[in-house]
Design an enzyme around this catalytic site. Sequence first.
Site, PDB file in Angstrom:
ATOM      1  N   GLU A  37       9.925   2.641  10.532  1.00 20.45           N
ATOM      2  CA  GLU A  37      10.972   3.670  10.374  1.00 20.45           C
ATOM      3  C   GLU A  37      10.264   5.003  10.262  1.00 20.45           C
ATOM      4  OE1 GLU A  37      14.102   3.590  10.759  1.00 20.45           O
ATOM      5  OE2 GLU A  37      14.235   1.411  10.943  1.00 20.45           O
ATOM      6  N   GLU A  70       9.824  17.566  13.845  1.00 20.99           N
ATOM      7  CA  GLU A  70      10.231  17.365  12.456  1.00 20.99           C
ATOM      8  C   GLU A  70       9.410  18.299  11.563  1.00 20.99           C
ATOM      9  OE1 GLU A  70       8.952  13.720  10.410  1.00 20.99           O
ATOM     10  OE2 GLU A  70      11.018  13.501   9.748  1.00 20.99           O
ATOM     11  N   CYS A  74      13.735  11.905   5.556  1.00 19.79           N
ATOM     12  CA  CYS A  74      13.750  11.637   6.992  1.00 19.79           C
ATOM     13  C   CYS A  74      15.140  11.885   7.576  1.00 19.79           C
ATOM     14  CB  CYS A  74      13.307  10.216   7.268  1.00 19.79           C
ATOM     15  SG  CYS A  74      14.254   9.028   6.324  1.00 19.79           S
ATOM     16  N   LYS A 131       0.863  -1.190   0.000  1.00 21.87           N
ATOM     17  CA  LYS A 131       0.000   0.000   0.000  1.00 21.87           C
ATOM     18  C   LYS A 131       0.899   1.240   0.000  1.00 21.87           C
ATOM     19  CE  LYS A 131      -2.269   3.464   2.287  1.00 21.87           C
ATOM     20  NZ  LYS A 131      -1.926   4.537   1.343  1.00 21.87           N
TER      21      LYS A 131
HETATM   22  P1  NAP Z   1       2.408   9.101   6.932  1.00 14.53           P
HETATM   23  O1  NAP Z   1       1.352  10.100   6.847  1.00 14.53           O
HETATM   24  O2  NAP Z   1       2.690   8.422   8.204  1.00 14.53           O
HETATM   25  O3  NAP Z   1       2.083   8.030   5.814  1.00 14.53           O
HETATM   26  C1  NAP Z   1       2.884   6.898   5.590  1.00 14.53           C
HETATM   27  C2  NAP Z   1       2.016   5.779   5.045  1.00 14.53           C
HETATM   28  O4  NAP Z   1       1.091   5.361   6.056  1.00 14.53           O
HETATM   29  C3  NAP Z   1       1.171   6.209   3.846  1.00 14.53           C
HETATM   30  O5  NAP Z   1       1.064   5.139   2.946  1.00 14.53           O
HETATM   31  C4  NAP Z   1      -0.159   6.513   4.506  1.00 14.53           C
HETATM   32  O6  NAP Z   1      -1.259   6.450   3.625  1.00 14.53           O
HETATM   33  C5  NAP Z   1      -0.217   5.408   5.543  1.00 14.53           C
HETATM   34  N1  NAP Z   1      -1.192   5.648   6.616  1.00 14.53           N
HETATM   35  C6  NAP Z   1      -1.807   6.801   6.970  1.00 14.53           C
HETATM   36  N2  NAP Z   1      -2.669   6.592   7.989  1.00 14.53           N
HETATM   37  C7  NAP Z   1      -2.607   5.283   8.290  1.00 14.53           C
HETATM   38  C8  NAP Z   1      -3.260   4.453   9.259  1.00 14.53           C
HETATM   39  N3  NAP Z   1      -4.151   4.921  10.114  1.00 14.53           N
HETATM   40  N4  NAP Z   1      -2.923   3.155   9.297  1.00 14.53           N
HETATM   41  C9  NAP Z   1      -2.000   2.649   8.445  1.00 14.53           C
HETATM   42  N5  NAP Z   1      -1.391   3.361   7.497  1.00 14.53           N
HETATM   43  C10 NAP Z   1      -1.670   4.678   7.419  1.00 14.53           C
HETATM   44  O7  NAP Z   1       3.810   9.701   6.457  1.00 14.53           O
HETATM   45  P2  NAP Z   1       4.067  10.574   5.155  1.00 14.53           P
HETATM   46  O8  NAP Z   1       3.490  11.911   5.390  1.00 14.53           O
HETATM   47  O9  NAP Z   1       3.654   9.829   3.943  1.00 14.53           O
HETATM   48  O10 NAP Z   1       5.663  10.611   5.119  1.00 14.53           O
HETATM   49  C11 NAP Z   1       6.438  11.510   5.842  1.00 14.53           C
HETATM   50  C12 NAP Z   1       7.008  10.871   7.096  1.00 14.53           C
HETATM   51  O11 NAP Z   1       7.752   9.718   6.771  1.00 14.53           O
HETATM   52  C13 NAP Z   1       7.974  11.762   7.846  1.00 14.53           C
HETATM   53  O12 NAP Z   1       7.712  11.718   9.210  1.00 14.53           O
HETATM   54  C14 NAP Z   1       9.328  11.144   7.561  1.00 14.53           C
HETATM   55  O13 NAP Z   1      10.306  11.404   8.513  1.00 14.53           O
HETATM   56  C15 NAP Z   1       8.988   9.715   7.477  1.00 14.53           C
HETATM   57  N6  NAP Z   1      10.017   8.982   6.753  1.00 14.53           N
HETATM   58  C16 NAP Z   1      10.858   8.158   7.445  1.00 14.53           C
HETATM   59  C17 NAP Z   1      11.858   7.461   6.791  1.00 14.53           C
HETATM   60  C18 NAP Z   1      12.772   6.537   7.549  1.00 14.53           C
HETATM   61  O14 NAP Z   1      13.273   5.610   6.944  1.00 14.53           O
HETATM   62  N7  NAP Z   1      12.990   6.747   8.823  1.00 14.53           N
HETATM   63  C19 NAP Z   1      12.001   7.590   5.413  1.00 14.53           C
HETATM   64  C20 NAP Z   1      11.138   8.433   4.734  1.00 14.53           C
HETATM   65  C21 NAP Z   1      10.135   9.114   5.415  1.00 14.53           C
HETATM   66  P3  NAP Z   1      -1.873   7.801   2.983  1.00 14.53           P
HETATM   67  O15 NAP Z   1      -0.947   8.271   1.963  1.00 14.53           O
HETATM   68  O16 NAP Z   1      -3.131   7.283   2.395  1.00 14.53           O
HETATM   69  O17 NAP Z   1      -2.074   8.780   4.098  1.00 14.53           O
END
Ligand code: NAP
Length: 488
Positions: free
Chosen positions: A255, A390, A289, A180
């Site tokens: 992560e 962040e 990130c 997903k």
């Molecule tokens: P996000 O909002 O947490 O979304 C990540 C994924 O989770 C998306 O596919 C999202 O779907 C899904 N999701 C949302 N709500 C959910 C729920 N209730 N249950 C299960 N899955 C759900 O993060 P983002 O805004 O896409 O990405 C930015 C974040 O990623 C930042 O905090 C960044 O630091 C982190 N990041 C971390 C790393 C690492 O390796 N440490 C690498 C890259 C990014 P939708 O798109 O449909 O909302």
Amino acid sequence: MSLKTETITYYNFINGEWKSSNSNEKIESKNPADNTEIVGIVQKSTEKDLDEAVMAAKSAQKAWRNKGFIARGQYLYKIAEVLEENIEDIAITMTKEMGKTLAEAKGETMRAISVFKYYASEGMNKIGDVIPHTESDGLMYTTRVPLGVVGIITPWNFPIAIAAWKIAPAIVSGNTVVFKPAQETSITAVKLVKCIAEAGIPKGVVNLVTGTGSTIGQGIIDHADIQAISFTGSNDVGKRVAIGAASRGAKFQTEMGGKNPVIVADDADLDLAVEQTINGGLKSTGQKCTCTSRVIIMEDVFDQFKEKLLSKVREITVGSGLESDTWMGPCSSEKQLQTVVNYIKQGINEGATLLYGGKRLEQGKLKEGYYVEPTVFENVTTSMVIAQEEIFGPVLALIKVRSIEEALEIANDVKYGLSAAIFTRDIGRMMTFIKEIDAGLVRINAETAGVELQAPFGGMKESSSHSREQGKAAIEFFTATKTVFVKA
Ligand code: NAP
Ligand code: MG
């Protein structure tokens, strides 16, 4: 290069077939560089679609597991080949979906190709040890077995690399996958899965279900037939994954975010430190990130570093990622832009001094996109929100310190622990930093961002669930160890 394309509809990939969702509802993928452009339309899937995908993955499990590592690795080589033929199209799609420059999007696609090649060959490495047993005529050894069906949930900021570094080790290890992707970058995900399909992967081994996090993401967390979940994204959602998976006994890795510091010591090569701080902090519009967010500078070199930094930041060109002279593209979405602008306002309200930038860019063509200026603050104290949370945008916070000890204390004074860097020529300071810093990725005289696919990747503290991705660590996550005793 034209920004406009005809609007194409993309489908889920379930049991080897491209399928419309049961809902008949769609999600538009928009171009953050030009909000008048719809990049394409993807399926807004339902729990029923997810269930079909999980059933397909479950049915494919046994045959895929029985092929063995080496045969599975051959599929990964083929996937890498097909991806190579599609670099240009995938990279353009990625730039249009989430805004990063075309050069970065190509680099990321090339990274994904290397990931598939790496895990193809990883399938030939040893998967266990022989361990002496008290009964000397017996044989005791360990072996690794797949977990079953794994759920993969990815963010939008590295639409192909993160998906690749989860899917490749998962399938070479003998698992089958339900994937997903983030809504913002679902078309890039479809294009990756198209390459996987074209490489001839058996039906049901990799399934793609696009849709919302609240339905499909949460559905993966809760699905009794999914044995493991690999998640990258925000801390809030990561916590839901961890709690949900733990409550039903599924294996998980999360992560999440970072608030990555750079320390600039008074003996540093300042030109190098400036260049690497800008690359680490502002490339990809600060949406990594591992981005540099806090720049902790010793007072003797503070003014000199600041002037050098500002003179380089002034040269940054902001625009569409498809234009060759653009260094920094837009924020990935309107929501992301709003978040960044709000943090900047909060920084000003809390008393930080805005040295450069701070505003949304709206001149001419930029008006249609979600552009923000590269932004630099000084007089930032560690208790401020902009020094703690962040931001995920192109914002650098400069913090002045008197000593390396104080720098380290501030560097560690956040809940995150993903990546950290120091610029110094002093071996003693380097060694202290390596020992004392709370970070999974420790970088000396190099930017905080930048990972190598063959090395373990992940954070400390609240940045991760403390497992690691990439390299051999990923094989460890996607398998279970069996300890075997044989007596003839
Ligand atoms: P996000 O909002 O947490 O979304 C990540 C994924 O989770 C998306 O596919 C999202 O779907 C899904 N999701 C949302 N709500 C959910 C729920 N209730 N249950 C299960 N899955 C759900 O993060 P983002 O805004 O896409 O990405 C930015 C974040 O990623 C930042 O905090 C960044 O630091 C982190 N990041 C971390 C790393 C690492 O390796 N440490 C690498 C890259 C990014 P939708 O798109 O449909 O909302
Ligand atoms: Mg999101």
